[in-house]
Write a protein that holds these residues in place. Structure first.
Motif, PDB file in Angstrom:
ATOM      1  N   THR A  36       0.460  -1.030   0.013  1.00 37.91           N
ATOM      2  CA  THR A  36      -0.082   0.182   0.084  1.00 37.91           C
ATOM      3  C   THR A  36       0.907   1.618  -0.456  1.00 37.91           C
ATOM      4  N   LEU A  37      -0.008   2.660  -0.485  1.00 35.19           N
ATOM      5  CA  LEU A  37       0.831   4.496  -0.260  1.00 35.19           C
ATOM      6  C   LEU A  37       1.446   3.912   1.293  1.00 35.19           C
ATOM      7  N   SER A  38       0.851   3.450   2.110  1.00 40.68           N
ATOM      8  CA  SER A  38       1.898   3.771   4.064  1.00 40.68           C
ATOM      9  C   SER A  38       2.770   3.270   3.625  1.00 40.68           C
ATOM     10  N   GLU A  39       2.605   1.528   3.613  1.00 42.35           N
ATOM     11  CA  GLU A  39       4.206   1.493   3.834  1.00 42.35           C
ATOM     12  C   GLU A  39       4.944   1.642   2.721  1.00 42.35           C
ATOM     13  N   LEU A  40       4.709   1.990   2.048  1.00 44.57           N
ATOM     14  CA  LEU A  40       5.677   2.433   0.503  1.00 44.57           C
ATOM     15  C   LEU A  40       6.085   3.860   1.451  1.00 44.57           C
ATOM     16  N   VAL A  41       5.170   4.342   2.049  1.00 42.19           N
ATOM     17  CA  VAL A  41       5.885   5.789   2.693  1.00 42.19           C
ATOM     18  C   VAL A  41       6.770   5.589   3.782  1.00 42.19           C
ATOM     19  N   GLN A  42       6.084   4.660   4.474  1.00 39.92           N
ATOM     20  CA  GLN A  42       6.843   4.036   5.678  1.00 39.92           C
ATOM     21  C   GLN A  42       7.996   4.249   4.856  1.00 39.92           C
ATOM     22  N   GLN A  43       8.498   3.081   3.969  1.00 38.18           N
ATOM     23  CA  GLN A  43       9.430   2.282   3.844  1.00 38.18           C
ATOM     24  C   GLN A  43      10.479   3.764   3.355  1.00 38.18           C
ATOM     25  N   ALA A  44      10.456   4.272   2.516  1.00 38.00           N
ATOM     26  CA  ALA A  44      11.093   5.290   1.844  1.00 38.00           C
ATOM     27  C   ALA A  44      11.547   6.631   3.622  1.00 38.00           C
ATOM     28  N   ARG A  45      11.021   6.452   4.322  1.00 39.79           N
ATOM     29  CA  ARG A  45      11.263   7.416   5.693  1.00 39.79           C
ATOM     30  C   ARG A  45      12.424   6.799   5.886  1.00 39.79           C
ATOM     31  N   GLY A  46      12.587   6.080   6.048  1.00 40.44           N
ATOM     32  CA  GLY A  46      14.610   4.682   6.362  1.00 40.44           C
ATOM     33  C   GLY A  46      15.304   5.032   5.692  1.00 40.44           C
ATOM     34  N   TYR A  47      14.551   5.289   3.726  1.00 44.81           N
ATOM     35  CA  TYR A  47      15.636   5.241   2.977  1.00 44.81           C
ATOM     36  C   TYR A  47      16.557   6.424   2.069  1.00 44.81           C
ATOM     37  N   ASP A  48      15.614   7.506   2.254  1.00 46.81           N
ATOM     38  CA  ASP A  48      15.469   8.165   1.376  1.00 46.81           C
ATOM     39  C   ASP A  48      16.315   9.300   1.738  1.00 46.81           C
ATOM     40  N   ALA A  49      17.203   9.222   0.735  1.00 44.34           N
ATOM     41  CA  ALA A  49      18.751  11.000   1.115  1.00 44.34           C
ATOM     42  C   ALA A  49      17.884  12.135   1.748  1.00 44.34           C
TER      43      ALA A  49
END
Length: 490
Positions: A36-49
């Motif tokens: 889902t979009l929520s899961e993808l945003v959560q993952q991006a918070r731990g990776y996006d520079a």
């Protein structure tokens, strides 16, 4: 973020048909769990520079504020030392009992402390540090909302690219069926070679479109993978039938007022003006005196005595002092006056930037609101256009069967249906994305908005191959040929 539990959703029959079509066209593929979009945003918070940089900036701002506090707190220092001095004594007249050389050793320990009593510049610097923390928090809020929009944009881009691939594949299958029918009718003498060539031309064209759509899908997937730090991300498609949420409140001025009150970029501009005003006050403090309380304690030890005063025995001295020191600047070469002029100009600059930021926020909020309204109207128009296109296609198929329509009429009607279906899906994605951007413009975008979009998705295991999202509201079906009535060769 924690995923809120949701009841299981039943997959509509036409969505299952679309998924089956994706499996047949894409080949056998392993099942993967869509995200889902929520899961993808959560993952991006731990990776996006970019997000990591903004978090580091916020921590640095907090440390700078703590540094500014040191100008108001006491400072304490400890020093120690040891000196040895050798002195050769030369006199014009010899003095009985007087040594011609001396060795003198001195050891000392000193503790000193200073407490600012009146330092207006230091107090203003501390206030600026606190404003800096607020600026960093506003930047962090803006960065969090920007990350949501960036991931959402990539999420819907992948879904739209998947739609394009599936539409191209379904259209290719339908044209292939029409091409076979044209060839068969030509063999039996009920159609001309023109029908076959027109169908072949359209088949080659849609094949090229499918290749371009596949490439675009790969590019969009790479962009999404880059945001979340994982490979092979499969976003959850939207469920069908789909009812788009309405904008609340449905009033442009209410959104503008909300933006002027909470928009992070506007908060940054306001805080920048506050800091500029404080900088002017700090520059003006250059004319003011400073007052400090100072205290110290010194221990001196002379193991071999001393020459001055002449004490031949080992001894130690202890000295303590406390006092108030005032420094009053009198003239600094007009540095203070010119510094004040500079800060006043910078204050005017910050005020102009605040006005510009306020205008930009108002404009962007109005633009986002109108974009959502226009998008919702476009969705309704495309839904009506899709129904009309499907009716026109059925009419052209019947006309072709009875001989009043030619093959190119059917092909054009097919293209219109698939193009409208793709446009409808893209319009729905743009409406959902536009609602997120509207809330970003107002400064109120949060994870709750992501969960609202999650509730519109189809939660199920889907093929890892390119699947047909049901966002378009209809299922693309290839045309099935019917036995044509005998017609004269045209």
């Amino acid at each position: 973020m924690n995923q809120l539990p949701r009841p299981l959703q039943i997959v509509p029959p036409h969505a299952l048909a679309a998924i089956s079509l994706g499996v047949l066209l894409g080949g056998a593929a392993n099942l993967v769990q869509a995200q889902t979009l929520s899961e993808l945003v959560q993952q991006a918070r731990g990776y996006d520079a970019t997000w990591q940089v903004q978090q580091a900036d916020a921590r640095a701002a907090a440390s700078r504020a703590d540094q500014a506090l040191s100008g108001l707190l006491p400072s304490v220092g400890l020093s120690a030392g040891a000196n040895r001095t050798h002195v050769d004594l030369h006199t014009s007249v010899a003095v009985p009992g007087l040594a011609s050389s001396f060795n003198n050793t001195q050891q000392n320990v000193q503790v000193s402390a200073q407490q600012p009593l009146y330092r207006p510049a230091n107090k203003i610097a501390y206030e600026q540090g606190q404003r800096g923390v607020d600026v960093a928090q506003a930047q962090l809020d803006a960065g969090a909302q920007s990350l949501i929009v960036r991931v959402s944009q990539a999420y819907f881009d992948v879904l739209a690219a998947q739609d394009s691939v599936q539409v191209a594949q379904a259209q290719k299958q339908a044209i292939s069926t029409q091409l076979e029918m044209a060839k068969r009718n030509f063999k039996v003498g009920t159609a001309t070679i023109t029908d076959s060539r027109e169908a072949q031309s359209r088949f080659d064209l849609v094949t090229a479109q499918e290749i371009a759509a596949q490439n675009d899908l790969q590019v969009k997937r790479v962009a999404l993978d880059q945001l979340v730090g994982r490979v092979g991300i499969q976003p959850t498609p939207l469920a069908a039938p789909l009812s788009l949420p309405q904008v609340a409140p449905d009033n442009m001025q209410a959104w503008v007022d909300q933006a002027l009150a909470t928009q992070p970029q506007l908060r940054q501009a306001q805080l920048a003006l506050d800091i500029a005003k404080l900088e002017t006050q700090k520059a003006e403090a250059g004319h003011k005196p400073t007052v400090d309380l100072q205290a110290g304690y010194v221990v001196n030890r002379y193991p071999n005595g001393s020459m001055t005063p002449s004490i031949p025995l080992s001894y130690r001295t202890n000295a303590a002092q406390i006092g108030v020191v005032m420094n009053m600047p009198l003239f600094a070469g007009f540095a203070v006056q010119n510094r004040v002029k500079e800060t006043v100009a910078l204050e005017e600059k910050a005020r102009a930037q605040l006005d510009d930021a306020r205008r930009n926020v108002e404009q962007s909020t109005r633009t986002a609101f109108l974009g959502v309204q226009s998008g919702q109207a476009q969705v309704k128009a495309l839904e009506a256009a899709l129904a009309s296109s499907q009716s026109a296609l059925e009419a052209n198929k019947v006309g072709y069967d009875v001989g009043v329509r030619v093959n190119i009429d059917v092909l054009n009607a097919q293209s219109q249906v698939y193009q409208t279906e793709r446009d409808l899906a893209n319009a729905r994605y743009q409406v959902l994305l536009g609602q997120l951007k509207l809330k970003q413009s107002a400064g109120v975008l949060s994870d709750d908005d992501l969960r609202s979009i999650d509730s519109l998705t189809l939660v199920t295991q889907i093929p890892a191959a390119v699947q047909r999202p049901a966002a378009a509201g209809t299922t693309a079906k290839p045309m099935t040929g019917k036995t044509a009535d005998p017609r004269k060769k045209r």
